[in-house]
Enzyme design. Structure first.
Site, PDB file in Angstrom:
ATOM      1  N   TRP A  32       0.826  -1.205   0.000  1.00 44.05           N
ATOM      2  CA  TRP A  32       0.000   0.000   0.000  1.00 44.05           C
ATOM      3  C   TRP A  32       0.857   1.252   0.000  1.00 44.05           C
ATOM      4  O   TRP A  32       0.555   2.230  -0.686  1.00 44.05           O
ATOM      5  CB  TRP A  32      -0.959  -0.026   1.172  1.00 44.05           C
ATOM      6  CG  TRP A  32      -1.962   1.093   1.229  1.00 44.05           C
ATOM      7  CD1 TRP A  32      -2.379   1.740   2.349  1.00 44.05           C
ATOM      8  CD2 TRP A  32      -2.707   1.683   0.150  1.00 44.05           C
ATOM      9  NE1 TRP A  32      -3.325   2.694   2.036  1.00 44.05           N
ATOM     10  CE2 TRP A  32      -3.545   2.677   0.686  1.00 44.05           C
ATOM     11  CE3 TRP A  32      -2.738   1.458  -1.230  1.00 44.05           C
ATOM     12  CZ2 TRP A  32      -4.401   3.462  -0.087  1.00 44.05           C
ATOM     13  CZ3 TRP A  32      -3.592   2.242  -2.018  1.00 44.05           C
ATOM     14  CH2 TRP A  32      -4.406   3.225  -1.441  1.00 44.05           C
ATOM     15  N   LYS A 122      -4.776   0.702   8.727  1.00 39.47           N
ATOM     16  CA  LYS A 122      -6.157   0.291   8.971  1.00 39.47           C
ATOM     17  C   LYS A 122      -6.261  -0.647  10.172  1.00 39.47           C
ATOM     18  O   LYS A 122      -6.599  -1.820  10.035  1.00 39.47           O
ATOM     19  CB  LYS A 122      -6.736  -0.378   7.728  1.00 39.47           C
ATOM     20  CG  LYS A 122      -6.929   0.572   6.550  1.00 39.47           C
ATOM     21  CD  LYS A 122      -7.626  -0.132   5.400  1.00 39.47           C
ATOM     22  CE  LYS A 122      -7.997   0.831   4.288  1.00 39.47           C
ATOM     23  NZ  LYS A 122      -8.764   0.156   3.208  1.00 39.47           N
ATOM     24  N   LYS A 207     -13.551  -3.495   9.959  1.00 46.79           N
ATOM     25  CA  LYS A 207     -13.864  -4.278   8.769  1.00 46.79           C
ATOM     26  C   LYS A 207     -12.928  -5.473   8.613  1.00 46.79           C
ATOM     27  O   LYS A 207     -13.280  -6.464   7.964  1.00 46.79           O
ATOM     28  CB  LYS A 207     -13.834  -3.394   7.522  1.00 46.79           C
ATOM     29  CG  LYS A 207     -12.466  -2.960   7.042  1.00 46.79           C
ATOM     30  CD  LYS A 207     -11.933  -3.880   5.964  1.00 46.79           C
ATOM     31  CE  LYS A 207     -10.559  -3.498   5.474  1.00 46.79           C
ATOM     32  NZ  LYS A 207      -9.556  -3.042   6.395  1.00 46.79           N
ATOM     33  N   ARG A 271      -5.898  -9.602   2.112  1.00 43.51           N
ATOM     34  CA  ARG A 271      -5.081 -10.420   3.008  1.00 43.51           C
ATOM     35  C   ARG A 271      -5.883 -10.917   4.210  1.00 43.51           C
ATOM     36  O   ARG A 271      -5.650 -12.026   4.703  1.00 43.51           O
ATOM     37  CB  ARG A 271      -3.858  -9.626   3.466  1.00 43.51           C
ATOM     38  CG  ARG A 271      -2.829  -9.435   2.356  1.00 43.51           C
ATOM     39  CD  ARG A 271      -1.668  -8.582   2.792  1.00 43.51           C
ATOM     40  NE  ARG A 271      -2.086  -7.201   3.033  1.00 43.51           N
ATOM     41  CZ  ARG A 271      -1.243  -6.234   3.391  1.00 43.51           C
ATOM     42  NH1 ARG A 271       0.036  -6.496   3.558  1.00 43.51           N
ATOM     43  NH2 ARG A 271      -1.679  -5.003   3.588  1.00 43.51           N
ATOM     44  N   ASN A 272      -6.820 -10.105   4.702  1.00 43.95           N
ATOM     45  CA  ASN A 272      -7.642 -10.552   5.829  1.00 43.95           C
ATOM     46  C   ASN A 272      -8.575 -11.681   5.417  1.00 43.95           C
ATOM     47  O   ASN A 272      -8.839 -12.600   6.195  1.00 43.95           O
ATOM     48  CB  ASN A 272      -8.430  -9.376   6.401  1.00 43.95           C
ATOM     49  CG  ASN A 272      -7.557  -8.448   7.225  1.00 43.95           C
ATOM     50  OD1 ASN A 272      -7.055  -8.820   8.273  1.00 43.95           O
ATOM     51  ND2 ASN A 272      -7.355  -7.235   6.737  1.00 43.95           N
TER      52      ASN A 272
END
Length: 339
Positions: A32, A122, A207, A271-272
């Site tokens: 990112w 995040k 999230k 990735r989550n």
């Protein structure tokens, strides 16, 4: 690929009237950080990317790629391992580090007194539940008018490949949000300024939990009906946490909330989501943690929930799955008992 109505960006830093608009530093050379640095460069900013890995930095400077974190993307920026050099005279400093690295890097930052610092992180601080803007503000002694965050459905590879994307730029000072949005102005990348920095950051962190639950369902080969129900139940907990902590429904049901949930729960790039699949398949915890920071950061979400009196039974059960105290199947039982 050329999309109708979305012109492809220039293959170099665009020169605007009066030259480059800003000196911008991006701290963190992961996927990112690299993607946003390349975007900032294309938007006409003098951009430099900082990272610790000399091999990654050398490859960016010499081969114009970051094959470790963003393979297949041509880069148009400069990179360095010298932190002082990276932030020298920078009007905007973007922080794209894992949360655990902040305590090591932030004290070393020597910023211009007018620099705006933008968090791309995040998650919430593990165990305390503090938002990343709070952590950064305290470490760097910054006022609200010098802090902003960026969030939304920001899958790094899609942004880097010029896929049209929308993000929210939030700051307690809306003028700051507008200034930061201006540095990111680029064809195909759209920014919505917001003053709801609390809501945006809590959505971004929460999230991750919804995506983990979605990934667990995927890893168990459950159908879309089941996964949709689980996502909805997890989203309901996200909504309660945001509203109880001063965020707005507009944020929750906008791109920083619902939009990010949709992207993260459905993309193979998430990735989550991948971490949830690994959890369902019984992968070692270390392997799961290496896949996504959301696995570690769940403690921050639960800490904030406890501090603000928000009941989050699904998040609590998910934490027990991660620690090995509960099976993925029993997590589903809890979720559906709350439907």
């Amino acid at each position: 690929m050329q999309l109708s109505g979305y012109p492809m960006r220039q293959a170099s830093c665009d020169m605007k009237e009066g030259g480059l608009r800003n000196k911008v530093a991006v701290i963190g050379s992961g996927s990112w950080g690299t993607a946003i640095a390349n975007l900032l460069c294309k938007a006409g900013n003098e951009t430099i990317l900082w990272g610790r890995d000399e091999n990654v930095i050398d490859e960016i400077n010499n081969a114009r790629v970051n094959s470790k974190y963003l393979p297949g993307v041509e880069l148009f920026l400069r990179a360095t391992c010298d932190l002082d050099y990276a932030v020298a005279d920078a009007s905007h400093v973007y922080i794209a580090l894992p949360s655990f690295a902040l305590s090591k890097v932030l004290p070393k930052l020597s910023l211009d007194k007018f620099s705006i610092v933008i968090s791309l992180i995040k998650c919430l601080e593990p165990d305390t539940g503090r938002r990343m803007s709070e952590v950064i503000s305290e470490a760097l002694d910054l006022g609200h008018n010098r802090l902003a965050v960026i969030s939304g459905p920001n899958l790094a590879l899609e942004v880097a490949n010029d896929e049209p994307s929308v993000s929210v730029v939030a700051s307690a000072n809306i003028a700051t949000a507008n200034i930061v949005a201006g540095t990111l102005k680029c064809p195909g990348f759209y920014c919505i300024p917001s003053s709801d920095i609390k809501g945006v950051e809590i959505c971004a962190a929460s999230k991750n939990l919804v995506a983990l639950i979605s990934g667990i369902a995927r890893g168990m080969d459950l159908g879309d009906n089941t996964r949709a129900a689980l996502i909805t139940l997890g989203f309901r907990e996200l909504l309660r946490l945001v509203l109880e902590n001063g965020g707005t429904e507009e944020t929750v049901f906008g791109v920083a909330g619902l939009g990010d949930v949709v992207a993260t729960c459905n993309s193979h790039l998430s990735r989550n989501n991948k971490a949830g699949v690994l959890l369902a398949k019984g992968a070692p915890l270390d392997e799961v943690k290496q896949t996504a920071e959301g696995v570690v950061a769940i403690s921050g979400v639960l800490a904030l929930a406890e501090r603000s009196g928000v009941y989050m039974p699904i998040a609590q059960a998910l934490s027990q799955v991660i620690s090995g105290k509960r099976t993925a199947h029993s997590l589903l039982d809890i979720c559906f008992s709350l439907a």
